[in-house]
Design a protein around this motif. Structure first.
Motif, PDB file in Angstrom:
ATOM      1  N   ASP A  62      20.488   2.051  -4.830  1.00 50.55           N
ATOM      2  CA  ASP A  62      20.923   3.374  -5.285  1.00 50.55           C
ATOM      3  C   ASP A  62      20.013   4.487  -4.775  1.00 50.55           C
ATOM      4  O   ASP A  62      20.445   5.628  -4.640  1.00 50.55           O
ATOM      5  N   GLN A  63      18.744   4.162  -4.506  1.00 51.74           N
ATOM      6  CA  GLN A  63      17.787   5.158  -4.018  1.00 51.74           C
ATOM      7  C   GLN A  63      17.648   5.135  -2.496  1.00 51.74           C
ATOM      8  O   GLN A  63      16.643   5.575  -1.953  1.00 51.74           O
ATOM      9  N   GLY A  64      18.627   4.594  -1.828  1.00 54.21           N
ATOM     10  CA  GLY A  64      18.609   4.600  -0.368  1.00 54.21           C
ATOM     11  C   GLY A  64      17.841   3.449   0.255  1.00 54.21           C
ATOM     12  O   GLY A  64      17.529   3.470   1.436  1.00 54.21           O
ATOM     13  N   GLY A  65      17.486   2.453  -0.551  1.00 50.89           N
ATOM     14  CA  GLY A  65      16.845   1.261  -0.013  1.00 50.89           C
ATOM     15  C   GLY A  65      15.337   1.247  -0.058  1.00 50.89           C
ATOM     16  O   GLY A  65      14.714   0.276   0.327  1.00 50.89           O
ATOM     17  N   ARG A  66      14.729   2.328  -0.570  1.00 50.11           N
ATOM     18  CA  ARG A  66      13.267   2.353  -0.646  1.00 50.11           C
ATOM     19  C   ARG A  66      12.820   3.202  -1.819  1.00 50.11           C
ATOM     20  O   ARG A  66      13.538   4.094  -2.252  1.00 50.11           O
ATOM     21  N   ALA A  67      11.615   2.908  -2.313  1.00 45.11           N
ATOM     22  CA  ALA A  67      11.059   3.671  -3.425  1.00 45.11           C
ATOM     23  C   ALA A  67       9.553   3.477  -3.496  1.00 45.11           C
ATOM     24  O   ALA A  67       9.033   2.424  -3.125  1.00 45.11           O
ATOM     25  N   ASP A  68       8.870   4.494  -3.977  1.00 49.00           N
ATOM     26  CA  ASP A  68       7.455   4.413  -4.284  1.00 49.00           C
ATOM     27  C   ASP A  68       7.331   3.639  -5.599  1.00 49.00           C
ATOM     28  O   ASP A  68       7.948   4.008  -6.602  1.00 49.00           O
ATOM     29  N   LEU A  69       6.557   2.557  -5.603  1.00 46.70           N
ATOM     30  CA  LEU A  69       6.484   1.697  -6.787  1.00 46.70           C
ATOM     31  C   LEU A  69       5.885   2.400  -7.996  1.00 46.70           C
ATOM     32  O   LEU A  69       6.323   2.166  -9.123  1.00 46.70           O
ATOM     33  N   HIS A  70       4.905   3.254  -7.786  1.00 40.02           N
ATOM     34  CA  HIS A  70       4.309   3.965  -8.925  1.00 40.02           C
ATOM     35  C   HIS A  70       5.317   4.936  -9.542  1.00 40.02           C
ATOM     36  O   HIS A  70       5.437   5.018 -10.767  1.00 40.02           O
ATOM     37  N   LYS A  71       6.059   5.646  -8.727  1.00 40.19           N
ATOM     38  CA  LYS A  71       7.080   6.563  -9.239  1.00 40.19           C
ATOM     39  C   LYS A  71       8.206   5.788  -9.910  1.00 40.19           C
ATOM     40  O   LYS A  71       8.686   6.175 -10.974  1.00 40.19           O
ATOM     41  N   LEU A  72       8.610   4.682  -9.301  1.00 37.69           N
ATOM     42  CA  LEU A  72       9.666   3.862  -9.880  1.00 37.69           C
ATOM     43  C   LEU A  72       9.254   3.333 -11.253  1.00 37.69           C
ATOM     44  O   LEU A  72      10.031   3.412 -12.209  1.00 37.69           O
ATOM     45  N   ALA A  73       8.041   2.825 -11.360  1.00 41.22           N
ATOM     46  CA  ALA A  73       7.551   2.334 -12.650  1.00 41.22           C
ATOM     47  C   ALA A  73       7.546   3.460 -13.675  1.00 41.22           C
ATOM     48  O   ALA A  73       7.962   3.270 -14.820  1.00 41.22           O
ATOM     49  N   ASP A  74       7.100   4.644 -13.270  1.00 43.27           N
ATOM     50  CA  ASP A  74       7.080   5.796 -14.166  1.00 43.27           C
ATOM     51  C   ASP A  74       8.493   6.162 -14.605  1.00 43.27           C
ATOM     52  O   ASP A  74       8.738   6.426 -15.783  1.00 43.27           O
ATOM     53  N   ASP A  75       9.440   6.176 -13.663  1.00 39.71           N
ATOM     54  CA  ASP A  75      10.842   6.486 -13.992  1.00 39.71           C
ATOM     55  C   ASP A  75      11.423   5.487 -14.991  1.00 39.71           C
ATOM     56  O   ASP A  75      12.288   5.832 -15.795  1.00 39.71           O
TER      57      ASP A  75
ATOM     58  N   SER B 228       9.652   3.977 -17.256  1.00 42.97           N
ATOM     59  CA  SER B 228       8.733   3.968 -18.413  1.00 42.97           C
ATOM     60  C   SER B 228       7.968   2.657 -18.505  1.00 42.97           C
ATOM     61  O   SER B 228       7.816   2.079 -19.580  1.00 42.97           O
ATOM     62  N   LEU B 229       7.505   2.177 -17.347  1.00 42.30           N
ATOM     63  CA  LEU B 229       6.726   0.944 -17.272  1.00 42.30           C
ATOM     64  C   LEU B 229       5.385   1.239 -16.613  1.00 42.30           C
ATOM     65  O   LEU B 229       5.257   2.186 -15.850  1.00 42.30           O
ATOM     66  N   GLU B 230       4.421   0.393 -16.907  1.00 46.07           N
ATOM     67  CA  GLU B 230       3.199   0.393 -16.120  1.00 46.07           C
ATOM     68  C   GLU B 230       3.528  -0.338 -14.818  1.00 46.07           C
ATOM     69  O   GLU B 230       4.335  -1.270 -14.812  1.00 46.07           O
ATOM     70  N   VAL B 231       2.927   0.057 -13.733  1.00 48.22           N
ATOM     71  CA  VAL B 231       3.218  -0.588 -12.451  1.00 48.22           C
ATOM     72  C   VAL B 231       2.885  -2.082 -12.526  1.00 48.22           C
ATOM     73  O   VAL B 231       3.561  -2.901 -11.901  1.00 48.22           O
ATOM     74  N   ASP B 232       1.881  -2.455 -13.324  1.00 46.52           N
ATOM     75  CA  ASP B 232       1.523  -3.873 -13.478  1.00 46.52           C
ATOM     76  C   ASP B 232       2.668  -4.691 -14.067  1.00 46.52           C
ATOM     77  O   ASP B 232       2.792  -5.878 -13.779  1.00 46.52           O
ATOM     78  N   ALA B 233       3.513  -4.067 -14.890  1.00 44.33           N
ATOM     79  CA  ALA B 233       4.655  -4.771 -15.478  1.00 44.33           C
ATOM     80  C   ALA B 233       5.751  -5.006 -14.446  1.00 44.33           C
ATOM     81  O   ALA B 233       6.534  -5.945 -14.564  1.00 44.33           O
TER      82      ALA B 233
ATOM     83  N   VAL C  55       6.869  -4.587   1.061  1.00 42.59           N
ATOM     84  CA  VAL C  55       6.049  -3.552   0.428  1.00 42.59           C
ATOM     85  C   VAL C  55       4.927  -3.175   1.380  1.00 42.59           C
ATOM     86  O   VAL C  55       4.209  -4.046   1.875  1.00 42.59           O
ATOM     87  N   GLU C  56       4.809  -1.881   1.640  1.00 45.40           N
ATOM     88  CA  GLU C  56       3.742  -1.350   2.481  1.00 45.40           C
ATOM     89  C   GLU C  56       3.219  -0.079   1.838  1.00 45.40           C
ATOM     90  O   GLU C  56       3.994   0.829   1.539  1.00 45.40           O
ATOM     91  N   GLU C  57       1.905  -0.054   1.604  1.00 45.06           N
ATOM     92  CA  GLU C  57       1.228   1.122   1.055  1.00 45.06           C
ATOM     93  C   GLU C  57       1.898   1.650  -0.207  1.00 45.06           C
ATOM     94  O   GLU C  57       2.084   2.857  -0.373  1.00 45.06           O
ATOM     95  N   GLY C  58       2.299   0.746  -1.100  1.00 44.25           N
ATOM     96  CA  GLY C  58       2.881   1.145  -2.380  1.00 44.25           C
ATOM     97  C   GLY C  58       4.347   1.510  -2.338  1.00 44.25           C
ATOM     98  O   GLY C  58       4.922   1.905  -3.353  1.00 44.25           O
ATOM     99  N   ASN C  59       4.964   1.369  -1.181  1.00 40.71           N
ATOM    100  CA  ASN C  59       6.391   1.669  -1.038  1.00 40.71           C
ATOM    101  C   ASN C  59       7.174   0.377  -0.840  1.00 40.71           C
ATOM    102  O   ASN C  59       6.833  -0.416   0.031  1.00 40.71           O
ATOM    103  N   ALA C  60       8.199   0.199  -1.642  1.00 43.61           N
ATOM    104  CA  ALA C  60       9.065  -0.980  -1.525  1.00 43.61           C
ATOM    105  C   ALA C  60      10.290  -0.606  -0.708  1.00 43.61           C
ATOM    106  O   ALA C  60      10.870   0.461  -0.901  1.00 43.61           O
TER     107      ALA C  60
END
Length: 85
Positions: free
Chosen positions: A19-32, A34-39, A55-60
């Protein structure tokens, strides 16, 4: 051995990425979500090990193998419905 994750969680993650075009920043995704990135990491790690994500440099980024395929879905449904019960 795969990290502990639920199949529905991985399917949901892949659906969100599609839905997000095939890629996402993991920290932003976790925040969206409402999760900790560790979860989120066990699900991401499983998807990477199965070849569904890179995954490269925090981007999936979803791989071609991770993208939903109507043909694959239809074939799976067809083969499971053809099995005798």
């Amino acid at each position: 051995m795969l990290p502990h994750t639920r199949p529905g969680g991985m399917a949901g993650l892949l659906e969100i990425l599609v839905d997000q075009g095939g890629r996402a920043d993991l920290h932003k995704l976790a925040d969206d979500l409402s999760l900790e990135v560790d979860a989120l990491l066990p699900t991401v790690e499983t998807a990477v090990l199965l070849g569904a994500l890179r995954v490269e440099e925090g981007n999936a980024q979803i791989t071609p193998e991770g993208r939903p395929s109507r043909k694959r879905t239809f074939s799976s449904a067809k083969s499971s419905s053809a099995k005798p019960r």
